[in-house]
Design an enzyme around this catalytic site. Structure first.
Site, PDB file in Angstrom:
ATOM      1  N   ARG A 192       0.829  -1.218   0.000  1.00  0.00           N
ATOM      2  CA  ARG A 192       0.000   0.000   0.000  1.00  0.00           C
ATOM      3  C   ARG A 192       0.859   1.262   0.000  1.00  0.00           C
ATOM      4  NH1 ARG A 192      -3.891  -2.650  -2.115  1.00  0.00           N
ATOM      5  NH2 ARG A 192      -4.726  -4.300  -0.822  1.00  0.00           N
ATOM      6  N   LYS A 314       0.375  -9.374  13.404  1.00  0.00           N
ATOM      7  CA  LYS A 314      -0.944  -9.484  12.767  1.00  0.00           C
ATOM      8  C   LYS A 314      -1.255 -10.977  12.774  1.00  0.00           C
ATOM      9  CE  LYS A 314      -3.092  -8.918   8.158  1.00  0.00           C
ATOM     10  NZ  LYS A 314      -2.939  -8.304   6.823  1.00  0.00           N
ATOM     11  N   GLU A 318      -6.367 -12.254   7.431  1.00  0.00           N
ATOM     12  CA  GLU A 318      -6.028 -12.236   6.002  1.00  0.00           C
ATOM     13  C   GLU A 318      -4.885 -13.191   5.680  1.00  0.00           C
ATOM     14  OE1 GLU A 318      -5.456  -8.029   5.147  1.00  0.00           O
ATOM     15  OE2 GLU A 318      -7.625  -7.748   5.024  1.00  0.00           O
ATOM     16  N   ARG A 351      -2.382  -6.752  16.945  1.00  0.00           N
ATOM     17  CA  ARG A 351      -3.409  -6.069  16.147  1.00  0.00           C
ATOM     18  C   ARG A 351      -4.777  -6.733  16.298  1.00  0.00           C
ATOM     19  NH1 ARG A 351      -2.539  -5.577  10.503  1.00  0.00           N
ATOM     20  NH2 ARG A 351      -3.179  -3.399  10.369  1.00  0.00           N
ATOM     21  N   ARG A 368     -18.979  -8.136   9.143  1.00  0.00           N
ATOM     22  CA  ARG A 368     -17.561  -7.903   9.401  1.00  0.00           C
ATOM     23  C   ARG A 368     -17.345  -6.767  10.390  1.00  0.00           C
ATOM     24  NH1 ARG A 368     -12.995  -6.492   4.819  1.00  0.00           N
ATOM     25  NH2 ARG A 368     -11.602  -5.334   6.208  1.00  0.00           N
ATOM     26  N   LYS A 392      -7.655  -0.735  14.706  1.00  0.00           N
ATOM     27  CA  LYS A 392      -7.937   0.215  13.619  1.00  0.00           C
ATOM     28  C   LYS A 392      -9.027   1.177  14.066  1.00  0.00           C
ATOM     29  CE  LYS A 392      -6.389  -2.432   9.640  1.00  0.00           C
ATOM     30  NZ  LYS A 392      -6.468  -2.722   8.219  1.00  0.00           N
ATOM     31  N   ASP A 397     -12.032  -0.934   7.640  1.00  0.00           N
ATOM     32  CA  ASP A 397     -10.651  -0.958   7.172  1.00  0.00           C
ATOM     33  C   ASP A 397     -10.281   0.379   6.513  1.00  0.00           C
ATOM     34  OD1 ASP A 397      -8.163  -1.732   6.410  1.00  0.00           O
ATOM     35  OD2 ASP A 397      -8.803  -3.090   4.812  1.00  0.00           O
ATOM     36  N   GLU A 419      -5.021   2.637  15.634  1.00  0.00           N
ATOM     37  CA  GLU A 419      -4.251   2.581  14.384  1.00  0.00           C
ATOM     38  C   GLU A 419      -4.928   3.453  13.327  1.00  0.00           C
ATOM     39  OE1 GLU A 419      -2.535  -1.328  12.993  1.00  0.00           O
ATOM     40  OE2 GLU A 419      -3.700  -0.869  11.209  1.00  0.00           O
ATOM     41  N   GLU A 425      -4.351   4.381   1.063  1.00  0.00           N
ATOM     42  CA  GLU A 425      -4.852   3.168   0.411  1.00  0.00           C
ATOM     43  C   GLU A 425      -6.254   3.354  -0.171  1.00  0.00           C
ATOM     44  OE1 GLU A 425      -4.919  -0.344   2.869  1.00  0.00           O
ATOM     45  OE2 GLU A 425      -5.946  -1.519   1.330  1.00  0.00           O
ATOM     46  N   TRP A 579     -14.852 -10.846   1.207  1.00  0.00           N
ATOM     47  CA  TRP A 579     -14.254 -10.004   2.247  1.00  0.00           C
ATOM     48  C   TRP A 579     -15.247  -9.399   3.240  1.00  0.00           C
ATOM     49  CZ3 TRP A 579      -9.057 -10.317   2.231  1.00  0.00           C
ATOM     50  CH2 TRP A 579      -8.440 -10.692   1.031  1.00  0.00           C
TER      51      TRP A 579
HETATM   52  O1  GCW Z   1      -6.602  -2.951   4.253  1.00  0.00           O
HETATM   53  C1  GCW Z   1      -5.814  -4.057   4.346  1.00  0.00           C
HETATM   54  C2  GCW Z   1      -4.768  -3.899   3.294  1.00  0.00           C
HETATM   55  C3  GCW Z   1      -3.693  -4.940   3.443  1.00  0.00           C
HETATM   56  C4  GCW Z   1      -3.127  -4.846   4.858  1.00  0.00           C
HETATM   57  C5  GCW Z   1      -4.280  -5.033   5.849  1.00  0.00           C
HETATM   58  C6  GCW Z   1      -3.853  -4.894   7.310  1.00  0.00           C
HETATM   59  C7  GCW Z   1      -0.955  -5.370   5.719  1.00  0.00           C
HETATM   60  O2  GCW Z   1      -5.383  -4.002   2.031  1.00  0.00           O
HETATM   61  O3  GCW Z   1      -2.713  -4.688   2.485  1.00  0.00           O
HETATM   62  O4  GCW Z   1      -2.113  -5.785   5.058  1.00  0.00           O
HETATM   63  O5  GCW Z   1      -5.235  -4.053   5.624  1.00  0.00           O
HETATM   64  O6  GCW Z   1      -4.114  -3.872   7.896  1.00  0.00           O
HETATM   65  O7  GCW Z   1      -3.290  -5.829   7.852  1.00  0.00           O
END
Ligand code: GCW
Length: 717
Positions: A192, A314, A318, A351, A368, A392, A397, A419, A425, A579
């Site tokens: 990103r 993390k 994902e 995280r 989500r 976050k 996101d 965060e 992004e 997602w």
């Molecule tokens: O939004 C997503 C991003 C990923 C990122 C993830 C995260 C590091 O598309 O690229 O991975 O968040 O925050 O872990």
């Protein structure tokens, strides 16, 4: 989420520090420009007094502070002051000039004939005092880092033309932790990243321009950053071995560059490392061999970097491994690493971005947005005291508009930080201008509604557990981490005006009471010098976020973006994917009902906020589609329908970008030419992007509803 093709290739401008032309230096120097400003008339800046044997007595940061003062005066006033070393006893016998030191150096001293009693107005950790009678200057740090920050604050005042006359400043940062996260990979790519390749890595190795990293450390220290993770939380095959002897020597060299600037390294590690690196049969957090492996490995890490701030992980997110694989909790996972770090004073940054990324779009029972709270709230109090959860800011996101995560204010017994994302992004890839302090200011002012004084800004930095359990004070946010927007481009951030986002991040987490406007003013003047050009740039910054929001996904509905890449529109791009990012628009309505009657997400907030968000008439309009499924004929505050508002915001957003472009063109000839033309190229691309957003979004809804724009503006069939 996976990355797509990079639309930036044509825009990147890598650079090596030593080969820069004078012109390019304007882009490179950011808010630390070499520009002669007016000298405060009577201020005796030519002689600087510092403690003799400074490194031994106060440490390398204090020495760096003196050097930065000298260099800063040279940069802004064109001369190098003489630096004299004096003993602590000499402070009383003072001569006119500048005194730099820590409070301890000044204890019980009278400086230039005046009693200076720092104990009485002791600033907290990392804080400082700046005092001047118009002739002399004292900068006293609570400790050596405070001194460095005090020096940078004085230089900022000088750059802003606010350093004359009597000065009485006492400052300390609101946030103890002020962290930058890089998502850089050892192959030189940046997750990103929109400003060229990694500052630290290339060719599967550590490869960097050391002078440039020093300049980077200076930029970061000047805005108060005190922690940095240089590699991605998606930990690659080689990066997993950063905790081994193969790479620790290299990491230690980077740590040494940042150290004199008061910045400590955080290391991204993989939860599966005992298995993938250590070749154990498992990474189960309760397995005795795994526990031992982390301890041995962490002891080794600290041999190389004794002041490492800790690890960041993390997990279960994902595709990254985590404790769920072993049917253990997030607390089991975090505590495992925390216990290995504990003897060294290290922190486990864990995280909270844990959610199901293998959802079925047909399944409407999952939401989500609920995930972080559902996973972590039941574990409040189960984490060791050196675990800090990194949450976050929103439940999704980093979307252009999201509510503040319900975990803030709710977590009472677990240390945590927020965060943010400086790298753009979802906010325009540093092609589009999008001034982020605008949204951060809203986040700071959001009231979590857990009692009095419970806005995010009130919760920051309070001593953990300092008030009765259940009170807002015990829900303290210990600081911030943000994914950064820097890379090897000449100007660090791709878009020169995106430097303001890095600057603004440091400023607002230091002082969350600062408005987005004040920060934009500071940054514009420091970057472009005082005058009409800076004013124009400030205006552009302030207009940019509202404009971006208008041409993006409407009213908080989120994720109408090109999948993978995350630049440009694709209204249904994430609609049938895995997602958990659905808007479910049909011919009558759009959005997810997140109230009690729907997914129940609103109930994760305390009563008054839950009630506000759950009522479409009280819910803030820019979040209305985050919380509600609404018919297109829903009446908005301006008495027009939701659909009409979607059309109008998209027309307006485009028009506002066009006006911004014209404003920028009005600066031709009055600012640095390279900055002018590189920003112009980006504004043109932004306009094309805004046009695409406007037309795709409007056409989509026109096709769905068959209802035209009330004002007859052009919508394509
Ligand atoms: O939004 C997503 C991003 C990923 C990122 C993830 C995260 C590091 O598309 O690229 O991975 O968040 O925050 O872990």
């Amino acid at each position: 989420m996976g990355t797509g093709a990079n639309p930036h290739a044509a825009l990147t401008m890598p650079c090596v520090r030593s080969t820069l032309s004078i012109m390019s230096m304007n882009q490179y120097n950011c808010w630390l420009q070499e520009r002669i400003v007016q000298k405060p008339a009577d201020l005796a800046l030519d002689s600087v007094y510092v403690l003799k044997d400074g490194v031994k007595k106060n440490g390398p940061v204090a020495c760096r502070a003196a050097e930065e003062f000298r260099a800063g005066i040279k940069r802004l006033l064109g001369f190098s002051p003489a630096v004299y070393e004096i003993t602590a006893a000499d402070y009383s016998d003072s001569k006119y000039g500048v005194y730099l030191g820590t409070l301890a150096d000044f204890k019980n001293k009278s400086i230039y004939g005046k009693q200076f009693n720092p104990a009485a107005d002791d600033p907290g950790e990392d804080g400082f005092l700046i005092k001047s009678d118009g002739k002399n200057l004292i900068i006293a740090g609570a400790g050596e880092t405070g001194l460095l920050y005090g020096v940078f604050r004085f230089l900022m005042l000088l750059g802003l033309g606010r350093a004359s006359g009597q000065i009485e400043i006492k400052e300390e940062p609101a946030s103890p932790l002020r962290i930058i996260n890089h998502w850089d990979n050892i192959d030189g790519t940046v997750g990103r990243g929109y400003a060229g390749r990694s500052l630290f890595f290339e060719n599967n190795n550590f490869e960097y321009d050391k002078d440039r990293i020093i300049d980077y450390a200076r930029l970061l220290a000047s805005i108060g950053i005190n922690r940095i993770a240089i590699s991605n939380v998606n930990v690659g095959k080689l990066e997993k071995c950063f905790i081994t002897e193969q790479y620790l020597g290299e990491l230690a060299k980077v740590a040494a560059i940042f150290r004199p600037f008061g910045i400590k390294l955080i290391l991204s590690v993989s939860f599966a490392a005992p298995w993938s690196v250590g070749k154990l049969p498992t990474a189960d957090p309760l397995d005795p061999d795994v526990i031992k492996w982390w301890k041995v490995q962490t002891d080794l890490v600290y041999k190389f970097i004794p002041d490492l701030a800790g690890y960041i992980v993390k997990a279960d997110s994902e595709g990254e491994p985590g404790p769920f694989q072993y049917h253990r909790t997030q607390a089991d996972g975090a505590n495992l690493l925390a216990r290995a770090l504990k003897p060294h004073g290290g922190i486990m940054f864990w995280r909270c971005f844990v959610y199901n990324c293998q959802q079925d779009w047909r399944d409407q029972s999952q939401d989500r947005a609920r995930a972080a709270y559902d996973h972590f709230m039941p574990l409040d109090g189960k984490f060791d005291d050196n675990v800090i959860l990194q949450i976050k800011f929103g439940p999704y996101d980093f979307q252009v508009r999201e509510p503040v995560s319900p975990l803030f204010g709710a977590l009472k017994k677990t240390r945590h930080i927020m965060e943010l994302q400086i790298t753009q992004e979802y906010t325009g890839h540093q092609i589009d201008l999008c001034y982020l302090p605008w949204i951060w200011q809203d986040i700071m002012n959001f009231d979590t509604a857990y009692g009095p004084d419970s806005r995010i800004r009130d919760l920051i930095g309070k001593k953990f557990g300092s008030t009765a359990a259940g009170g807002a004070g015990s829900a303290s946010i210990e600081g911030f981490a943000s994914i950064v927007n820097t890379g090897r481009d000449i100007n660090w951030t791709g878009h020169t005006l995106a430097q303001a986002n890095l600057y603004g991040y440091g400023r607002i987490i230091w002082n969350p009471g600062l408005s987005a406007g004040e920060i934009a003013r500071e940054w514009s003047v420091l970057t472009f010098g005082p005058g009409p050009a800076a004013q124009t740039v400030e205006e552009l910054q302030l207009k940019s976020y509202p404009a971006y929001q208008k041409y993006n996904a409407p009213f908080g509905v989120c994720f109408m973006v090109t999948p993978g890449l995350h630049y440009g529109p694709n209204v249904e791009g994430y609609e049938f994917d895995r997602w958990g990012t659905y808007h479910r628009a049909d011919t009558q309505a759009i959005g997810i009902d997140r109230t009690q009657a729907g997914t129940g997400f609103t109930n994760q907030y305390p009563q008054s906020n839950a009630a506000m968000f759950a009522d479409p008439l009280k819910c803030p309009e820019d979040l209305i589609l985050f919380f509600h499924r609404l018919r297109y004929d829903f009446k908005m505050k301006n008495s027009e329908t939701l659909l009409q508002n979607i059309y109008s915001t998209h027309f307006e957003g485009y028009d506002e970008v066009q006006a911004m472009l014209e404003k920028w063109i009005s600066l031709e000839g009055s600012i640095d030419e390279e900055i002018y033309s590189s920003v112009l190229a980006r504004f043109k691309r932004q306009l094309a992007n805004a046009r695409e957003w406007r037309d795709q979004v409007n056409t989509y809804f026109w096709r769905r509803t068959g209802i035209p724009d009330k004002y007859g503006r052009k919508i394509y069939d």
